[in-house]
Scaffold this active site. Sequence first.
Site, PDB file in Angstrom:
ATOM      1  N   MET A   1      -1.219  -5.544  83.806  1.00 14.43           N
ATOM      2  CA  MET A   1      -0.565  -6.643  84.471  1.00 14.43           C
ATOM      3  C   MET A   1      -0.589  -7.761  84.108  1.00 14.43           C
ATOM      4  O   MET A   1      -1.974  -8.213  84.133  1.00 14.43           O
ATOM      5  CB  MET A   1      -1.063  -6.077  85.867  1.00 14.43           C
ATOM      6  N   CYS A   2       0.279  -8.669  83.970  1.00 13.56           N
ATOM      7  CA  CYS A   2       0.432 -10.046  83.996  1.00 13.56           C
ATOM      8  C   CYS A   2      -0.896 -10.832  85.915  1.00 13.56           C
ATOM      9  O   CYS A   2      -0.920  -9.868  86.741  1.00 13.56           O
ATOM     10  CB  CYS A   2       2.001 -10.843  84.398  1.00 13.56           C
TER      11      CYS A   2
END
Length: 260
Positions: A1-2
């Site tokens: 995930m960012c």
Amino acid sequence: MCQLLGLCFNKEVSVQLAFSGLKAGAADNPDGWGVAWYDEYGTQVIKEARPVDHSRLARSFMEDLDARSRIFTSHIRRSTVGEAGYINTHPFYRKFDHKTWVFAHNGTIDPLQMGFPSGEFIPIGTTDSERIFCGLLSWLKHHGLRLDDTNDFIALHERLLEINRLGELNLIFSDGNRLFAYHDTSGYVGLHFLLRHAPYEVVRLRGEYLTIDLAAIIEPDERGYLVASERLSDEDWISFKPGQLSVFFEGNLDFMSEAV
């Protein structure tokens, strides 16, 4: 995930507050990193489409550039829509209403379902994130909103809820005066905030055998908020509620919407 990180303080603070701890998530987000801030010369953006923990630029940025600002917006990327590359690396930035807006997004929105008024805000890259950003600016211009009062914040919240129906939406963005942060209605990934104020002490950073003496980098009269995808330290972070929008101004919480 960012990973997202935003700061809003009452005075200019060191870039170490915007970058220390964020790199702990670099191994899971190899597709780029970026930091945006505002100083006496205008809006500054540094970004690179390579892993932040293997970046000479990131290391030089931390060690050699004494960047200070009241507002920082930072992002490390794991690509979902749009290939890895400079034009697809966050934060994105555009001029609007005599200000430079910076924007970062975590999540995935179906770009084929996104429509917005045509105009001057056209995506350069191929990400859903930049399309959201351009769409928001087009929407603000179309409705004559400046995002400087409660009525505008409420309208913005309603618009973000509409976009959120198309996928996952965690956002941080700024016009240089305020920092805006929005958390996805499904609770995707997470978003948290923290108020830092004196007295400053030594804190332990997430994922690292590393401590940082806040008193060495923050003056006693400097105070403000941090917003992050994950709790970056052993301090008392508070989780956003799903669908919640918060607006920070000069180191204070200016607005917080109801959860959905």
